[in-house]
Structures are given as structure tokens and as C-alpha cells.
Design a protein around this motif. Structure first.
Motif, PDB file in Angstrom:
ATOM      1  N   GLY A 274       0.873  -1.337   0.115  1.00 27.83           N
ATOM      2  CA  GLY A 274       0.045   0.013   0.075  1.00 27.83           C
ATOM      3  C   GLY A 274       0.830   1.241  -0.137  1.00 27.83           C
ATOM      4  O   GLY A 274       2.287   1.136   0.127  1.00 27.83           O
ATOM      5  N   ALA A 275       0.247   2.321  -0.109  1.00 26.16           N
ATOM      6  CA  ALA A 275       1.004   3.642   0.090  1.00 26.16           C
ATOM      7  C   ALA A 275       0.228   4.598   0.737  1.00 26.16           C
ATOM      8  O   ALA A 275      -0.951   4.698   1.129  1.00 26.16           O
ATOM      9  N   ILE A 276       0.970   5.665   1.167  1.00 32.89           N
ATOM     10  CA  ILE A 276       0.261   6.685   2.187  1.00 32.89           C
ATOM     11  C   ILE A 276       0.811   8.010   1.576  1.00 32.89           C
ATOM     12  O   ILE A 276       1.845   8.029   1.047  1.00 32.89           O
ATOM     13  N   PRO A 277      -0.162   8.981   1.835  1.00 33.89           N
ATOM     14  CA  PRO A 277       0.107  10.360   0.961  1.00 33.89           C
ATOM     15  C   PRO A 277       1.384  10.973   1.528  1.00 33.89           C
ATOM     16  O   PRO A 277       1.685  10.921   2.960  1.00 33.89           O
ATOM     17  N   ALA A 278       2.380  11.454   0.957  1.00 28.60           N
ATOM     18  CA  ALA A 278       3.598  11.928   1.633  1.00 28.60           C
ATOM     19  C   ALA A 278       3.328  13.503   1.880  1.00 28.60           C
ATOM     20  O   ALA A 278       3.582  14.252   0.876  1.00 28.60           O
ATOM     21  N   THR A 279       2.834  13.584   3.064  1.00 25.73           N
ATOM     22  CA  THR A 279       2.514  14.975   3.601  1.00 25.73           C
ATOM     23  C   THR A 279       3.077  15.412   4.498  1.00 25.73           C
ATOM     24  O   THR A 279       2.858  16.077   5.604  1.00 25.73           O
ATOM     25  N   GLU A 280       4.523  14.898   4.635  1.00 24.18           N
ATOM     26  CA  GLU A 280       5.600  15.275   5.791  1.00 24.18           C
ATOM     27  C   GLU A 280       5.662  16.964   5.842  1.00 24.18           C
ATOM     28  O   GLU A 280       5.869  17.211   7.145  1.00 24.18           O
ATOM     29  N   LEU A 281       5.744  17.840   4.960  1.00 23.89           N
ATOM     30  CA  LEU A 281       5.756  18.991   5.026  1.00 23.89           C
ATOM     31  C   LEU A 281       4.567  19.599   6.011  1.00 23.89           C
ATOM     32  O   LEU A 281       4.810  20.505   6.841  1.00 23.89           O
ATOM     33  N   LEU A 282       3.710  19.223   5.545  1.00 25.60           N
ATOM     34  CA  LEU A 282       2.279  19.703   5.978  1.00 25.60           C
ATOM     35  C   LEU A 282       2.290  19.266   7.484  1.00 25.60           C
ATOM     36  O   LEU A 282       2.024  19.926   8.715  1.00 25.60           O
ATOM     37  N   ASP A 283       2.558  17.851   7.860  1.00 20.64           N
ATOM     38  CA  ASP A 283       2.473  17.391   8.974  1.00 20.64           C
ATOM     39  C   ASP A 283       3.705  18.008  10.180  1.00 20.64           C
ATOM     40  O   ASP A 283       3.290  18.362  11.308  1.00 20.64           O
ATOM     41  N   ALA A 284       4.665  18.367   9.686  1.00 21.54           N
ATOM     42  CA  ALA A 284       5.694  18.773  10.312  1.00 21.54           C
ATOM     43  C   ALA A 284       5.408  20.535  10.869  1.00 21.54           C
ATOM     44  O   ALA A 284       5.852  20.898  11.911  1.00 21.54           O
ATOM     45  N   ALA A 285       4.900  20.881   9.877  1.00 22.06           N
ATOM     46  CA  ALA A 285       4.626  22.570  10.125  1.00 22.06           C
ATOM     47  C   ALA A 285       3.239  22.531  11.017  1.00 22.06           C
ATOM     48  O   ALA A 285       3.047  23.602  11.629  1.00 22.06           O
ATOM     49  N   GLY A 286       2.743  21.486  11.374  1.00 20.14           N
ATOM     50  CA  GLY A 286       1.539  21.594  12.316  1.00 20.14           C
ATOM     51  C   GLY A 286       0.192  22.367  11.793  1.00 20.14           C
ATOM     52  O   GLY A 286      -0.295  22.896  12.653  1.00 20.14           O
TER      53      GLY A 286
END
Length: 470
Positions: A274-286
Motif C-alpha cells: 500500500g501507499a500513504i500520502p507524502a504530506t511530511e511538510l504539512l505534518d511537520a508544520a502543524g
């Protein structure tokens, strides 16, 4: 008026550049979004971390490349040519006035909110191989795609075990894949598309491994796979990957009923669970999505695997894993280390540590992946948790008798891409911004409350050997 010179208000400089629209990710969706914005008259910056430097590809960022790239990835000029060949719309974007920057990653997103109110405007930190810059924007479009769900098993740390996204990137974007005979783990549309892509490019598919008793996926894809004569190992799991000096040489498969073993010769095992959306930028920014920040393309549409499916795959692949099977490759954290909540092997392990375990941790309440990360360093290596984040969550879920969706996702922090400190340190910091930083990082006295700055108490702490000064 009294001004606190240790506050950051008004000290953060304006961005180095500013655009009406910034698009992160120059795949088909990102390029199309950049072109649309440019045609509407906006100033547009389009960045993409590809071509990724050869040394970063070796650390499995941004995809799980698994050591199956050819030497072609060491030739930057060829890599750029391949990117344009795989996405002709990039040239159209150039002609439309889009500022296209390849080999440039977005490592940090900063937006005013409950924890930050001193920014002059929303800022995006970007970096190429030479410098880091801050970019201001009116609108940010994240077209950052998706990352693979990675679950380990015995021998999965051999070169040649890789993710479906990394496989597709090396094959279609870079034309630099060294695989010749592959085994695909998983079914569903991602796995079936991966197998069909391999066949279309002349790569032999030695089998598809599925823990269920029937092939999963949309009817059209299932029929194409059945017509292809690819061997199907239904009701099977991967018991072990065996390898030699060049990496994977065999996949040892096991049935659920009776534990019968089958050896399949291959040079690559592709994880396509499976795959997961790559939203690390958004997650890290809170921060959250809105009119200013939006997702486009795969990162907006890809859906995580259902918790029950993820848990089933984690249990099946871990069924034959020994306690010494590695969970975090970067920090060499094994299953035993993780469940025992032990520090990294390169650090001393006092006798008192042997009494600690996940069970003792759970006695104080639910375990959080961030807690495990700090105690074991699982997830703190160069790949930034891309290969172990989901494994840790599944192991914690199993130990707490719950499902993976009930375990919080380990947090992200900027930089969300491995950027050399020398490049980040080159950012132009204004003198007034640097003033007072020793108050925050004074060791051994540590942080001093603002209230005692300039008081006898501060002087007393410094006299006792501290290195604090203002």
C-alpha cells in the motif's frame, strides 16, 4: 516602551524570494498545476527534489530504492535529461514562464498559528546542492505524491528489497533499474500495476505473493494478471529473503496452512502492500489545508491501507522473523531492541536497562511512537522513518492489542529531507535575530527563565560555573 531583545517578534527576515504560487513536486499533477497558475498570470515557482543525488538515493530518500539502482544515477546531467524525457510538460512550463528548479527539495514549511505568530508571511524552506533559501508565497500546492508502506521480514535488509514507488521511479523516471527478475509482495491495484509495469518493460515477474486466498484488485487488472501467466502465491507470506554479496537471490515463501516452503529465485522483492500520502511538510508544520495550502495529485487521492489489512500483513510478514530481525535499518534497531525499549547498540546498555521493556512502558499508559523513537532511536536515521515508521506502529498496536490506526503516527520535524547542516547554516541570519540565543542553549546551566535575566539570581548561576551570559 520596554523591548525584550530576546523575543523573536520582528526579527525574522523577509523571504529571499516571493511567488504568487509555489508548487512542490514536478510530476504530471504538479506540472499541470504550475502551468494552470502561470496561464492565469501568476508568478510561479515549481520545484522538485528529483533528480536526487546518487548518495541520497542510497539512503532511500524520498523513496525506498532498496539498492537496485544502476551507476547511471551518479550522472546528474543524464538524470536531468531523463526527467524531461519522462515528463515533456516540464519544457512547456519553462516556455510558459514558470521558474522550474530541479534537484531542489522543500525541507520546511512555516506558517503563523497558535505556536508561531512572528513570521512576516508563510515561508517555505528550499535547498539545492549549494544553498538553502526561504521562499514566500501567496498559495502553496503540494504535489508530493505518496510513499510506500514498508513492513519488514527476515532478511528484508538485504539490497534488493524495495518499495513499489522506488521501483517505478528507477524504471520510468530515471531508466536506472538494475532488477531483472522480481517478486511482488501484495496484491491490490498498486501491486498489480507494479507487476504489469515490470512485464511491459521486459522484467520477469517470478511471482505475486498475497496473504489472502484470492487475488485482490480491480477486475480488469486481476484479469490481465491471470492472463499473463505470472505465478500466484495465494495464502502465502514471505518467510525470508536470502541473499549474497549482490543482495537478494531468493525469496523463501511459506503457506499459512502447514507452513510449506517454496523457494523463488529473484534479484528483487518489491513491497507493494500500500501507499500513504507524502504530506511530511504539512505534518511537520502543524498546519492545515485551506485556501493558502492545498494538496494535488496522488498526495490528495491516495488512501492508506485499511487498518485490518495493514495489521494482517504486519503479522504475516513478522510471523517468521526472529527477535534479531532488524526493524530500523538506519539505526540497526531489532525487534528485540524495540520491544525491549533498549538504546541503540552503539551505546552502553547498563544492567538497569535490561529490566525495561515495552510492557513496563505500557504500565504507565499507551506507548507513543515518538516515545519509542527517543528511547531506541528507531526512526531517527537518514531515511527519516520511511522504512520503519509503519512497522513501529504495527508492533506497538499488536503489543497493545489494538489496530494500527489507533496508534498515533510518529511526528515529523523540519528538515523533512536530509539537508547538510553546512547548507542550512549558510542561511543569512540577521544579528538581532541571533541576539540572546545563548539564553536558550546555555549548557550546563540550560535554559534560564526570562524573568531572572539581569537579576542577582542569574549572576549567581553564572558564578557557579555556568556559561550563560546576556
Amino acid at each position: 516602551m520596554v523591548i525584550d531583545r530576546h523575543a523573536i517578534d520582528g526579527k525574522i527576515p523577509a523571504p529571499d524570494e516571493r511567488f504568487d504560487t509555489v508548487v512542490v513536486g514536478a510530476g504530471q499533477a504538479g506540472t499541470a498545476a504550475a502551468l494552470a497558475a502561470a496561464r492565469d498570470g501568476a508568478t510561479v515557482l515549481l520545484i522538485d527534489e528529483h533528480p536526487v543525488r546518487g548518495d541520497l538515493i542510497g539512503t532511500d530518500v524520498p523513496y525506498y530504492f532498496g539498492g537496485r539502482m544502476t551507476a547511471a544515477v551518479q550522472n546528474p546531467e543524464r538524470m536531468v535529461e531523463q526527467l524531461f524525457a519522462s515528463n515533456p510538460a516540464l519544457e512547456e512550463a519553462f516556455h510558459a514562464g514558470v521558474d522550474v528548479r530541479l534537484g531542489t527539495c522543500a525541507w520546511g514549511l512555516y506558517v503563523n498559528g497558535p505556536a508561531m505568530r512572528a513570521l512576516p508571511e508563510p515561508l517555505l524552506g528550499i535547498a539545492d546542492g549549494e544553498a538553502a533559501r526561504m521562499v514566500g508565497f501567496g498559495r502553496l500546492l503540494l504535489a508530493t505524491g505518496a510513499r510506500d508502506v514498508v513492513l519488514g521480514f527476515a532478511g528484508w535488509d538485504h539490497p534488493g528489497v524495495m518499495g513499489a514507488q522506488g521501483f517505478a521511479a528507477l524504471l520510468t523516471r530515471y531508466d536506472a533499474l538494475a532488477s531483472r527478475r522480481v517478486v511482488v509482495v501484495g496484491s491490490g491495484d498498486l501491486a498489480l500495476d507494479t507487476a504489469l509495469l515490470a512485464l511491459d518493460r521486459g522484467i520477469e515477474v517470478a511471482g505475486i505473493v498475497e496473504i489472502a486466498g484470492a487475488l485482490q484488485g480491480s477486475p480488469g487488472r486481476v484479469e490481465r494478471i491471470k492472463a499473463s501467466a505470472i505465478p500466484l502465491f495465494l495464502g502465502h507470506t514471505v518467510a525470508e529473503a536470502r541473499g549474497g554479496s549482490d543482495g537478494v537471490e531468493q525469496a523463501i515463501l511459506a503457506t499459512f496452512a502447514g507452513d510449506e516452503r517454496t523457494s523463488v529465485d529473484c534479484d528483487t522483492i518489491i513491497l507493494a502492500i500500500g501507499a500513504i500520502p507524502a504530506t511530511e511538510l504539512l505534518d511537520a508544520a502543524g498546519t492545515v489545508l485551506g485556501d493558502t495550502i492545498r494538496l494535488v495529485g496522488d498526495c490528495a487521492t491516495v488512501e492508506r491501507p485499511l487498518p485490518a489489512i495493514l495489521a494482517a500483513w504486519a503479522e504475516a510478514l513478522g510471523r517468521h522473523a526472529s527477535p534479531e530481525t532488524i526493524v530500523c535499518q538506519c539505526e540497526e534497531v531489532s525487534r528485540a531492541d524495540l520491544l525491549g525499549v533498549q538504546p541503540p547498540r552503539y551505546l552502553d546498555r547498563p544492567t538497569s536497562m535490561s529490566a525495561r521493556s515495552l510492557a513496563t512502558l505500557l504500565a504507565d499508559g499507551p506507548a507513543h511512537p515518538d516515545q519509542i523513537k527517543r528511547l531506541t532511536r528507531a526512526g531517527m536515521g537518514p531515511c527519516q522513518g520511511r522504512r520503519c515508521r509503519d512497522q513501529v506502529a504495527c508492533l506497538l498496536a499488536a503489543e497493545q492489542d489494538t489496530t494500527p490506526d489507533r496508534v498515533p503516527v510518529a511526528s515529523f520535524r523540519a528538515p523533512v529531507r536530509p539537508v547538510p547542516l553546512g547548507i542550512l547554516a549558510d542561511w543569512n541570519e540577521r544579528p538581532e535575530m541571533a541576539a540572546g540565543w545563548d539564553v536558550w542553549f546555555g549548557i550546563p546551566t540550560q535554559w534560564l527563565p526570562y524573568a531572572i535575566i539581569g537579576t542577582p539570581e542569574e549572576a549567581e548561576l553564572i558564578a557557579r560555573g555556568g556559561n550563560m551570559h546576556v
